[in-house]
Design a protein around this motif. Structure first.
Motif, PDB file in Angstrom:
ATOM      1  N   THR A  51       0.698 -97.113 -13.677  1.00 17.40           N
ATOM      2  CA  THR A  51       1.392 -97.588 -12.481  1.00 17.40           C
ATOM      3  C   THR A  51       0.314 -97.839 -11.443  1.00 17.40           C
ATOM      4  OG1 THR A  51       1.694 -95.303 -11.790  1.00 17.40           O
ATOM      5  CG2 THR A  51       3.509 -96.317 -12.959  1.00 17.40           C
ATOM      6  N   HIS A  52       0.156 -99.102 -11.079  1.00 15.18           N
ATOM      7  CA  HIS A  52      -0.997 -99.460 -10.254  1.00 15.18           C
ATOM      8  C   HIS A  52      -0.574-100.534  -9.266  1.00 15.18           C
ATOM      9  CE1 HIS A  52      -5.179 -98.968  -9.537  1.00 15.18           C
ATOM     10  NE2 HIS A  52      -5.547-100.164  -9.943  1.00 15.18           N
ATOM     11  N   VAL A  83      -3.583 -94.048  -9.032  1.00 16.55           N
ATOM     12  CA  VAL A  83      -4.319 -93.995 -10.300  1.00 16.55           C
ATOM     13  C   VAL A  83      -5.719 -94.589 -10.057  1.00 16.55           C
ATOM     14  CG1 VAL A  83      -4.405 -95.009 -12.626  1.00 16.55           C
ATOM     15  CG2 VAL A  83      -2.235 -94.148 -11.726  1.00 16.55           C
ATOM     16  N   SER A  84      -6.742 -93.932 -10.604  1.00 15.75           N
ATOM     17  CA  SER A  84      -8.110 -94.432 -10.382  1.00 15.75           C
ATOM     18  C   SER A  84      -8.305 -95.775 -11.088  1.00 15.75           C
ATOM     19  CB  SER A  84      -9.128 -93.430 -10.921  1.00 15.75           C
ATOM     20  OG  SER A  84      -9.061 -93.399 -12.337  1.00 15.75           O
ATOM     21  N   ASP A  85      -9.262 -96.564 -10.593  1.00 15.53           N
ATOM     22  CA  ASP A  85      -9.544 -97.868 -11.215  1.00 15.53           C
ATOM     23  C   ASP A  85      -9.979 -97.691 -12.663  1.00 15.53           C
ATOM     24  OD1 ASP A  85      -8.856 -99.253  -8.968  1.00 15.53           O
ATOM     25  OD2 ASP A  85     -10.915 -99.390  -8.204  1.00 15.53           O
ATOM     26  N   ASP A 140      -8.132 -99.307 -15.778  1.00 15.07           N
ATOM     27  CA  ASP A 140      -8.850-100.198 -16.706  1.00 15.07           C
ATOM     28  C   ASP A 140      -8.676 -99.740 -18.153  1.00 15.07           C
ATOM     29  OD1 ASP A 140      -9.722-101.773 -14.670  1.00 15.07           O
ATOM     30  OD2 ASP A 140     -11.736-100.897 -14.562  1.00 15.07           O
ATOM     31  N   ALA A 141      -8.649 -98.418 -18.352  1.00 15.60           N
ATOM     32  CA  ALA A 141      -8.536 -97.880 -19.713  1.00 15.60           C
ATOM     33  C   ALA A 141      -7.123 -98.063 -20.283  1.00 15.60           C
ATOM     34  CB  ALA A 141      -8.909 -96.396 -19.716  1.00 15.60           C
ATOM     35  N   ALA A 142      -6.133 -98.235 -19.398  1.00 11.79           N
ATOM     36  CA  ALA A 142      -4.735 -98.353 -19.852  1.00 11.79           C
ATOM     37  C   ALA A 142      -4.504 -99.676 -20.580  1.00 11.79           C
ATOM     38  CB  ALA A 142      -3.806 -98.248 -18.641  1.00 11.79           C
TER      39      ALA A 142
END
Ligand code: SAM
Length: 222
Positions: free
Chosen positions: A102-103, A131-133, A137-139
């Motif tokens: 969720t970003h 949520v951290s960048d 990115d990993a999602a």
């Protein structure tokens, strides 16, 4: 253990969705964590995941405080701790979960566009920094609940409920609540742990398998 209570345990376990979960990325307010776990229980999440917040604010994850703030939902949805968010994301992906972060960003897609009948983990962020960048990115995908108001974001527990109930809607339509998603062995194991929460750790500590239960939830002697 009354027969009625045991029947309810079996009924609830038969709806549990082992392929739906959340990862709370440093969600730092106990009442938010508590509300998310309660929603998980309502939707049928089997177990949740969390990375405790940095900076010593671990109160929500300290056994006693967590119990005190989450009502009884924590008894039915264990929260597995992880040390690092990106590693937790990768571990869940290795188990076959798509991770949906969720970003609040331009590249995020409307949360309703995703297929929640697939093994899915919803990654949720903390009130202040989200949520951290790196984790986003990993999602596998970044998702957003469209907002048309003056305020930029929802409370994290409201966002979690909105998305998890969309997952529930899709899974109901796909029949994923019609038959148990746990194997018979898993169902037996969880049923014992829910029916006998004081005895289960003793069996585990001795390295013994749980005893069989009869149809009314009574322990059958060996
Ligand atoms: N300043 C933070 C940011 O920019 O991400 C706001 C965080 S928000 C208060 C807390 C968490 O709620 C987010 O990390 C996300 O997990 C969830 N959230 C809130 N509003 C959302 C929305 N419209 N769509 C998706 N997730 C949302």
């Amino acid at each position: 253990m009354t027969p009625e209570r045991y029947a309810k345990i079996l009924r609830v376990l038969s709806k549990r969705q082992p392929t739906l979960t959340v990862l709370m990325d440093e969600v730092n307010k106990p009442h938010n964590l508590s509300a998310i776990v309660r929603t998980c229980d309502a939707v049928g999440v089997l177990q949740a995941h969390a990375v405790p917040p940095r900076g010593g604010k671990l109160a929500a994850f300290d056994g006693h405080t967590f119990e005190a703030t989450s009502g009884s939902a924590h008894k039915w949805v264990p929260v597995q701790r992880h040390d690092h968010t990106v590693q937790a994301v990768q571990a869940l992906q290795a188990q076959g979960f798509q991770v949906l972060a969720t970003h609040l960003s331009q590249r995020s897609v409307d949360y309703r566009e995703l297929d929640y009948t697939r093994p899915t983990c919803v990654l949720l962020g903390a009130e202040k920094w989200g949520v951290s960048d790196e984790a986003a990115d990993a999602a596998d995908h970044n998702i957003i609940i469209p907002m048309f108001g003056m305020v930029q974001s929802l409370n994290v527990s409201v966002a979690a409920a909105t998305i998890l109930f969309e997952a529930q809607r899709q899974r109901l339509a796909a029949g994923l609540y019609d038959a148990p998603q746990l194997t018979p062995d898993e169902l037996r194991r969880w049923a014992f742990e829910w029916a006998y929460p004081d005895l289960a750790p003793e069996y585990r500590a001795r390295g013994e398998t749980y005893p069989e239960l009869d149809d009314h939830g009574q322990i059958l002697s060996a």
